[in-house]
Write a protein that holds these residues in place. Sequence first.
Motif, short mmCIF file in Angstrom:
data_model
loop_
_atom_site.label_atom_id
_atom_site.label_comp_id
_atom_site.label_asym_id
_atom_site.label_seq_id
_atom_site.Cartn_x
_atom_site.Cartn_y
_atom_site.Cartn_z
N TRP A 105 0.85 -1.18 0.00
CA TRP A 105 0.00 0.00 0.00
C TRP A 105 0.88 1.23 0.00
CZ3 TRP A 105 -1.16 3.88 3.78
CH2 TRP A 105 -2.22 4.72 3.41
N ASP A 106 0.51 2.21 -0.82
CA ASP A 106 1.27 3.44 -0.95
C ASP A 106 0.30 4.62 -0.84
OD1 ASP A 106 3.41 5.24 -1.65
OD2 ASP A 106 2.59 5.28 -3.69
N ARG A 107 0.35 5.31 0.29
CA ARG A 107 -0.58 6.41 0.56
C ARG A 107 -0.59 7.45 -0.57
NH1 ARG A 107 -2.89 8.10 5.18
NH2 ARG A 107 -1.44 6.89 6.45
N ALA A 108 0.59 7.81 -1.08
CA ALA A 108 0.68 8.84 -2.12
C ALA A 108 0.03 8.41 -3.43
CB ALA A 108 2.14 9.21 -2.36
N SER A 109 -0.10 7.12 -3.63
CA SER A 109 -0.65 6.57 -4.87
C SER A 109 -2.13 6.20 -4.74
CB SER A 109 0.17 5.34 -5.25
OG SER A 109 -0.17 4.87 -6.51
N ASP A 110 -2.66 6.26 -3.53
CA ASP A 110 -4.03 5.81 -3.23
C ASP A 110 -5.06 6.75 -3.86
OD1 ASP A 110 -5.67 3.95 -1.96
OD2 ASP A 110 -5.90 5.21 -0.18
N ARG A 111 -6.00 6.18 -4.59
CA ARG A 111 -7.06 6.94 -5.26
C ARG A 111 -8.40 6.20 -5.10
NH1 ARG A 111 -2.92 9.37 -5.65
NH2 ARG A 111 -2.13 10.62 -7.35
N SER A 112 -9.48 6.90 -5.44
CA SER A 112 -10.80 6.27 -5.43
C SER A 112 -11.70 6.93 -6.45
CB SER A 112 -11.42 6.34 -4.03
OG SER A 112 -11.59 7.68 -3.62
N ILE A 113 -12.74 6.21 -6.80
CA ILE A 113 -13.78 6.68 -7.72
C ILE A 113 -15.11 6.49 -7.01
CG2 ILE A 113 -14.95 6.23 -9.93
CD1 ILE A 113 -12.21 5.23 -10.96
N ARG A 114 -16.03 7.38 -7.23
CA ARG A 114 -17.33 7.33 -6.55
C ARG A 114 -18.05 6.01 -6.84
NH1 ARG A 114 -20.63 12.36 -7.30
NH2 ARG A 114 -18.58 13.18 -6.79
N TRP A 115 -18.52 5.39 -5.77
CA TRP A 115 -19.14 4.07 -5.81
C TRP A 115 -20.40 4.03 -6.69
CZ3 TRP A 115 -24.09 3.02 -3.95
CH2 TRP A 115 -24.72 4.08 -3.30
N ASN A 116 -21.10 5.16 -6.80
CA ASN A 116 -22.37 5.19 -7.55
C ASN A 116 -22.29 6.06 -8.80
OD1 ASN A 116 -22.23 7.66 -6.25
ND2 ASN A 116 -24.33 7.61 -5.48
N ASP A 117 -21.12 6.14 -9.39
CA ASP A 117 -20.95 6.92 -10.62
C ASP A 117 -21.90 6.37 -11.69
OD1 ASP A 117 -20.11 8.00 -13.09
OD2 ASP A 117 -18.01 8.00 -12.49
N PRO A 118 -22.83 7.19 -12.19
CA PRO A 118 -23.77 6.68 -13.20
C PRO A 118 -23.11 6.28 -14.51
CG PRO A 118 -24.11 9.04 -12.83
CD PRO A 118 -23.09 8.58 -11.83
N ALA A 119 -21.92 6.82 -14.80
CA ALA A 119 -21.22 6.44 -16.03
C ALA A 119 -20.72 4.99 -15.94
CB ALA A 119 -20.05 7.38 -16.29
N ILE A 120 -20.48 4.51 -14.74
CA ILE A 120 -20.07 3.11 -14.55
C ILE A 120 -21.30 2.23 -14.37
CG2 ILE A 120 -18.76 1.51 -13.09
CD1 ILE A 120 -16.96 3.96 -12.35
N GLY A 121 -22.22 2.65 -13.52
CA GLY A 121 -23.50 1.97 -13.36
C GLY A 121 -23.44 0.63 -12.64
N VAL A 122 -22.61 0.53 -11.60
CA VAL A 122 -22.56 -0.73 -10.84
C VAL A 122 -23.95 -1.02 -10.28
CG1 VAL A 122 -21.60 -1.93 -8.84
CG2 VAL A 122 -20.13 -0.45 -10.24
N ALA A 123 -24.43 -2.23 -10.48
CA ALA A 123 -25.73 -2.67 -9.96
C ALA A 123 -25.54 -3.26 -8.57
CB ALA A 123 -26.38 -3.66 -10.91
N TRP A 124 -25.24 -2.39 -7.60
CA TRP A 124 -25.05 -2.85 -6.22
C TRP A 124 -26.36 -3.47 -5.73
CZ3 TRP A 124 -20.22 -2.75 -4.48
CH2 TRP A 124 -19.32 -1.79 -4.99
N PRO A 125 -26.33 -4.62 -5.08
CA PRO A 125 -27.56 -5.24 -4.57
C PRO A 125 -27.99 -4.58 -3.26
CG PRO A 125 -25.68 -6.66 -4.11
CD PRO A 125 -25.16 -5.48 -4.90
#
Length: 185
Positions: A136-156
């Motif tokens: 794990w590298d703190r300086a390299s750590d990133r994230s993307i919004r869990w509910n981004d409509p462009a991705i459209g994950v069908a979370w149950p």
Amino acid sequence: MIVESLDIPEVKRILPRVHGDSRGFFLETFNAREFAAAGLPTEWVQDNHSRSGRGVLRGLHYQLHEPQGKLVRVARGRVFDVAVDIRRSSPTFGCWTGALLTDEGQEMLYIPPGFAHGFLVLSDEADFLYKCTTLWDRASDRSIRWNDPAIGVAWPLEGPDGPLTPLLSPRDMESPLLADAEVFA
């Protein structure tokens, strides 16, 4: 063990051989020879363990400059696990794939570098274990919004007792959309 590709072929579901009897069960969660024969990594440098309650959603996380491959599994409980391809040059850029991981099935997923990763806990509690190919590298750590409509994950998010409201960290609530995130070339 059986190794299957998911909708995005680089993401693999691994079904280990589980030997069970009246005393319980035994399984190998890693065997270097079998992993190498299946084209999976055999060098792991970090093991992680998280415990979370029902409705906890962690992700979508990745490391930009020190990308991690992850071998994930559930030691207790049930989670819906997700991988999102964030390699801009990939034909599946912005696409996601997911699988239910349970302690009953003992399934594992291999998520290669170049993917964002997240999971939603569906049981009262879940112990989630994962091996990483880089530290794990703190300086390299990133994230993307869990509910981004462009991705459209069908979370149950519909549970047996009604809708689940995801429990998110402040960081995960404020993550950028894919369109605004730093991603891989």
